[in-house]
Design an enzyme around this catalytic site. Structure first.
Site, PDB file in Angstrom:
ATOM      1  CE  LYS A  28      -3.225  -2.253   2.231  1.00 58.97           C
ATOM      2  NZ  LYS A  28      -4.500  -2.340   3.645  1.00 58.97           N
ATOM      3  CE1 TYR A  68      -9.244  -3.523   0.751  1.00 61.34           C
ATOM      4  CE2 TYR A  68      -8.710  -1.862  -0.265  1.00 61.34           C
ATOM      5  CZ  TYR A  68      -8.019  -2.880   0.544  1.00 61.34           C
ATOM      6  OH  TYR A  68      -6.591  -3.432   0.842  1.00 61.34           O
ATOM      7  CG  PHE A  76     -13.273   0.979   8.092  1.00 63.48           C
ATOM      8  CD1 PHE A  76     -12.535   0.257   6.612  1.00 63.48           C
ATOM      9  CD2 PHE A  76     -14.070  -0.029   8.825  1.00 63.48           C
ATOM     10  CE1 PHE A  76     -13.073  -1.032   6.509  1.00 63.48           C
ATOM     11  CE2 PHE A  76     -13.891  -1.639   8.632  1.00 63.48           C
ATOM     12  CZ  PHE A  76     -13.577  -2.136   7.255  1.00 63.48           C
ATOM     13  NE  ARG A 104      -6.340 -12.993   5.384  1.00 62.51           N
ATOM     14  CZ  ARG A 104      -6.620 -11.474   5.928  1.00 62.51           C
ATOM     15  NH1 ARG A 104      -6.738 -10.676   4.313  1.00 62.51           N
ATOM     16  NH2 ARG A 104      -7.560 -10.644   6.587  1.00 62.51           N
ATOM     17  NE  ARG A 121      -1.900  -6.097   7.210  1.00 56.08           N
ATOM     18  CZ  ARG A 121      -2.572  -5.918   6.719  1.00 56.08           C
ATOM     19  NH1 ARG A 121      -4.028  -7.237   7.809  1.00 56.08           N
ATOM     20  NH2 ARG A 121      -3.580  -6.168   5.502  1.00 56.08           N
ATOM     21  CG  ASN A 131      -3.026  -2.398   6.930  1.00 57.15           C
ATOM     22  OD1 ASN A 131      -3.106  -1.783   5.655  1.00 57.15           O
ATOM     23  ND2 ASN A 131      -4.417  -2.693   7.329  1.00 57.15           N
ATOM     24  CG  HIS A 134      -4.949  -6.600  -0.456  1.00 59.86           C
ATOM     25  ND1 HIS A 134      -6.363  -7.186   0.298  1.00 59.86           N
ATOM     26  CD2 HIS A 134      -4.896  -7.402  -1.373  1.00 59.86           C
ATOM     27  CE1 HIS A 134      -6.733  -7.587  -0.148  1.00 59.86           C
ATOM     28  NE2 HIS A 134      -6.175  -7.515  -1.112  1.00 59.86           N
ATOM     29  CD  GLU A 145      -8.811  -9.317  -3.357  1.00 62.96           C
ATOM     30  OE1 GLU A 145      -7.151  -9.817  -3.463  1.00 62.96           O
ATOM     31  OE2 GLU A 145      -9.250  -9.518  -1.812  1.00 62.96           O
TER      32      GLU A 145
HETATM   33  P1  IDP Z   1      -7.831  -7.151   5.637  1.00 62.50           P
HETATM   34  O1  IDP Z   1      -6.631  -6.107   5.131  1.00 62.50           O
HETATM   35  O2  IDP Z   1      -6.824  -7.817   7.219  1.00 62.50           O
HETATM   36  O3  IDP Z   1      -8.066  -8.095   4.665  1.00 62.50           O
HETATM   37  P2  IDP Z   1      -9.955  -6.055   6.160  1.00 62.50           P
HETATM   38  O4  IDP Z   1     -11.145  -6.226   7.012  1.00 62.50           O
HETATM   39  O5  IDP Z   1     -10.283  -7.059   4.102  1.00 62.50           O
HETATM   40  O6  IDP Z   1      -8.443  -6.328   6.635  1.00 62.50           O
HETATM   41  O7  IDP Z   1      -9.555  -4.316   5.619  1.00 62.50           O
HETATM   42  C1  IDP Z   1      -9.589  -3.485   4.075  1.00 62.50           C
HETATM   43  C2  IDP Z   1      -9.232  -2.830   4.889  1.00 62.50           C
HETATM   44  O8  IDP Z   1      -9.496  -1.979   5.288  1.00 62.50           O
HETATM   45  C3  IDP Z   1      -7.343  -2.851   5.900  1.00 62.50           C
HETATM   46  O9  IDP Z   1      -6.657  -3.311   5.488  1.00 62.50           O
HETATM   47  C4  IDP Z   1      -7.174  -1.548   6.783  1.00 62.50           C
HETATM   48  O10 IDP Z   1      -6.112  -1.081   5.635  1.00 62.50           O
HETATM   49  C5  IDP Z   1      -9.251  -1.181   6.288  1.00 62.50           C
HETATM   50  N1  IDP Z   1      -9.680  -1.730   7.044  1.00 62.50           N
HETATM   51  C6  IDP Z   1     -10.187  -2.697   7.897  1.00 62.50           C
HETATM   52  N2  IDP Z   1     -10.827  -2.909   9.558  1.00 62.50           N
HETATM   53  C7  IDP Z   1     -10.661  -1.163   9.623  1.00 62.50           C
HETATM   54  C8  IDP Z   1     -11.235  -0.267  10.868  1.00 62.50           C
HETATM   55  O11 IDP Z   1     -11.760  -0.995  11.812  1.00 62.50           O
HETATM   56  N3  IDP Z   1     -10.967   0.593  11.029  1.00 62.50           N
HETATM   57  C9  IDP Z   1     -10.127   1.597   9.849  1.00 62.50           C
HETATM   58  N4  IDP Z   1      -9.179   0.660   8.576  1.00 62.50           N
HETATM   59  C10 IDP Z   1      -9.964  -0.446   9.138  1.00 62.50           C
HETATM   60 MG    MG Z   2      -9.719  -7.863   3.177  1.00 58.72          MG
END
Ligand code: IDP
Ligand code: MG
Length: 151
Positions: A28, A68, A76, A104, A121, A131, A134, A145
């Site tokens: 990212k 997304y 968010f 992951r 991370r 973070n 992805h 994707e």
């Molecule tokens: P992942 O990237 O670990 O699969 P996802 O739940 O798919 O996590 O969320 C996609 C992205 O959205 C995350 O990587 C992060 O950048 C953002 N995100 C996820 N949950 C939150 C939250 O609770 N607050 C703010 N940003 C979030």
């Molecule tokens: Mg995800």
């Protein structure tokens, strides 16, 4: 001449049924800004993953929203789209044995503050939004994707 004995030949590790998967991995914008592109690719390659495709691009808002889509109703969502489109990302197709779950694990959990040191991370992420990386979360999302980013 002694006969070749086929029976009793020990199986090598590579003979076992394999589960080679492809995953879409994105470094990212914060990862690119922190100059850890090489470090992240190196961690993947050291785990024997293969970089199949790689490009650098600033993800458009349209593509980010499609990528997304599952989060479109979350509070968010808008900050997430702002963040992922804020600068260039490195987008890759990475393949290897059980790559989806193993990548992951290398990434660590979504919230960088909860991620252990030694995970990507945990070492480089800031919080739950910013973070670094992805990685696809299932074979179905990986397929979707990869088609989205490398059509
Ligand atoms: P992942 O990237 O670990 O699969 P996802 O739940 O798919 O996590 O969320 C996609 C992205 O959205 C995350 O990587 C992060 O950048 C953002 N995100 C996820 N949950 C939150 C939250 O609770 N607050 C703010 N940003 C979030
Ligand atoms: Mg995800």
């Amino acid at each position: 001449m002694e006969k070749c004995r086929v029976s009793g030949v020990k199986k090598k590790a590579g003979d076992e049924a394999s589960n080679i998967e492809k995953s879409l991995v994105i470094i990212k914008p914060d990862g690119v800004k922190k100059k850890i592109v090489g470090e992240i690719i190196s961690r993947l390659e050291k785990e024997n993953f293969k970089i199949e495709k790689l490009k650098m691009a600033k993800i458009s808002r349209e593509l980010a929203c499609k990528h997304y889509y599952e989060h479109k109703d979350k509070d968010f969502f808008d900050p997430l789209i702002d963040y992922i489109t804020s600068g260039p990302s490195v987008i890759m197709v990475v393949s290897g044995e059980n790559s989806i779950s193993r990548i992951r694990e290398l990434m660590g959990p979504t919230d960088s503050r909860k991620a252990k040191k030694g995970t990507i991370r945990g070492d480089y992420g800031v919080d739950v939004t910013v973070n670094v990386i992805h990685g696809s979360d299932s074979p179905e999302s990986a397929k979707r994707e990869i088609e989205l980013f490398f059509k």
